[in-house]
Design a protein around this motif. Structure first.
Motif: not given
Length: 512
Positions: A239-257
């Motif tokens: 029952g957790a929340t899952l965030v799907l990332v279609e294309r990995f970009d390290p800068v965007s990933m940090v912002g998403l985290i």
């Protein structure tokens, strides 16, 4: 149980999926998946039929996956970026009756020679996709959701309200293409029981690998077993929340985290390496992460150490393979040393064997696995199946590992990648681990090549760190300080990149 029932009991208002700008609650997700079941059933597809999925890591895949397996069909996730000829071959091998494609998969279907896939009857594509004879899935789903079954006007929508179909543990849930423990790609048969057992085994650990209050990121392709069962199914099971990332970009990933307050993050070594190479990361960006994991390939010790020093995050390794659904060992939440893949998870038996005998502590042996998570075999290939599953039910993985006095396992290499120099065994991964400890080396790949005197010799391919100058002799000398002479590369080529598979493993056949 049908694996699709795993998300049925969670509160409807809780956020299940975040994908781009979409935020989908569990209640909404259940309704959307029920509509997909109705569309598939309305087309005349029946339990046991093969439905291929050609979607990216997004909500479309989630709908297609749970819709197909929930209707009792066998889902066949495929790489939408694969060459059209490969997709055509895979559709033919599994005798797919239908394929659900997102935008990423439509191009491959345009090049499909339908005469080579005579079983394929239906192609379901997004609104706006131009494909001769295809069904507009978005329109069919909307009609199925809006029209009560009694007044629906066509076969596609008339069964919109079909319930989840009961499946027993031995019935197939999915066919996943894998190179197997050796050889060309094969379709691994995984049952509902295989997938469910592995999730239960992971959750039986006391370290709480997944919790209902978690926000988890999935950057691994969902057609890969790590993304499919160890992240998607596991997250929605609790029952957790899952965030799907279609294309990995390290800068965007940090912002998403930071934005999503991510608490668990798992991905291949290439993801972690890219994150540790970022120059400007805001302080505390990783402060909410309680669990960080790496899988699909070995992660260099240096990357683990850099992540811990820079972000305060300890990356734990695990080990698994498609044929084991996939998790076999985990180091998360333990005192496992850096470099260890941990201990076997509850309910999974592991042996290390050499020439039929169990090895001693510290000696390398092939990893054998047994448990309810082990697959049924390779579709249509009983000979290949018999090669990897013995009469006692042990799965022969082809992977080599050692165990220490505390029971922690360390993966050495693939048996088929072994290099034999003058009769001595050299594991390429061991040489790679030494090379990447050099400050001028970002990545390394090692293979064996023919040699007129020693039979084989070691050759390395190296990607240098930006701003560093290094010479071949320097790296050979570096290896000589850590390894026996016969294990040291006799030739090193400097390259721009190391070819890797979707999971991050070095593609040694391409290096050769």
């Amino acid at each position: 149980m049908n694996i699709a029932t795993l998300l049925e009991d969670h509160p409807g208002s809780r956020t299940a999926i975040v994908s781009g700008s979409d935020r989908v609650s569990y209640g909404q997700l259940r309704e959307e998946i029920a509509a997909i079941r109705g569309v598939l059933t309305g087309l005349g597809l029946e339990p046991g039929d093969r439905v291929a999925i050609l979607c990216g890591t997004n909500t479309r895949f989630v709908h297609a996956w749970y819709g197909a397996v929930g209707a009792g069909m066998v889902a066949v996730p495929l790489n939408p970026q694969a060459p059209a000829a490969e997709i055509q071959r895979e559709l033919s091998v599994v005798h797919a009756r239908a394929v659900i494609a997102g935008p990423a998969g439509v191009a491959a279907l345009e090049s499909l020679d339908r005469s080579e896939v005579p079983s394929l009857e239906h192609c379901l594509v997004p609104t706006g996709a131009v494909l001769e004879g295809a069904i507009d899935l978005d329109a069919a789903v909307a009609q199925a959701a809006d029209a009560p079954p009694a007044v629906a006007q066509d076969a596609v929508t008339q069964k919109a309200g079909v319930p989840i179909v009961d499946r027993d543990d031995e019935q197939l849930a999915t066919l996943l293409f894998t190179s197997g423990t050796a050889g060309s790609p094969k379709a691994a048969m995984l049952t509902h029981g295989n997938l469910a057992s592995n999730i239960r085994q992971v959750l039986a650990r006391p370290e709480q690998v997944a919790r209902p209050d978690d926000v988890t990121v999935c950057v691994v392709p969902l057609f890969h077993v790590l993304g499919l069962n160890s992240i998607l199914n596991l997250s929605l099971w609790v029952g957790a929340t899952l965030v799907l990332v279609e294309r990995f970009d390290p800068v965007s990933m940090v912002g998403l985290i930071v934005e999503e307050q991510v608490s668990t993050l798992a991905g291949p070594p290439t993801m972690w390496s890219a994150l540790t190479h970022l120059e400007d990361v805001e302080e505390g960006a990783f402060s909410r992460i309680r669990l960080a994991a790496s899988g699909a390939a070995a992660i260099p010790d240096r990357v683990v150490e850099q992540a811990q020093a820079r972000f305060g995050v300890r990356i734990y390794e695990g080990y698994g393979l498609t044929e084991a659904s996939p998790t076999v060992t985990l180091a998360t939440g333990t005192d496992a040393p850096i470099g260890s893949i941990g201990r076997p998870i509850p309910g999974v038996e592991v042996r290390l064997v050499d020439k039929g005998d169990d090895v001693y502590v510290g000696d390398p042996g092939e990893v054998l696995v047994r448990g309810p998570n082990v697959f049924r075999g390779y579709l249509g290939d009983p000979v290949a199946t018999a090669r990897v599953i013995d009469e006692e039910g042990w799965l022969h993985t082809g992977d080599i590992a050692v165990v220490d006095d505390d029971g922690y396992l360390y993966l050495v290499d693939r048996a088929k990648d072994l290099v034999i120099v003058s009769g001595f065994n050299v594991f390429p991964a061991e040489v790679e681990r030494v090379l990447v400890t050099h400050p001028a080396v970002r990545e390394a790949g090692v293979v064996g090549i023919p040699h007129p005197y020693s039979g084989e010799t070691v050759k390395a391919f190296v990607v240098a760190e930006d701003g560093y100058m290094v010479e071949e002799d320097d790296l050979v000398a570096w290896c000589a300080n850590e390894l026996a002479r016969y294990k040291c590369p006799t030739k090193i080529d400097f390259v721009d990149e190391i070819p890797r598979g979707m999971g991050g493993k070095v593609l040694r056949r391409e290096l050769r």
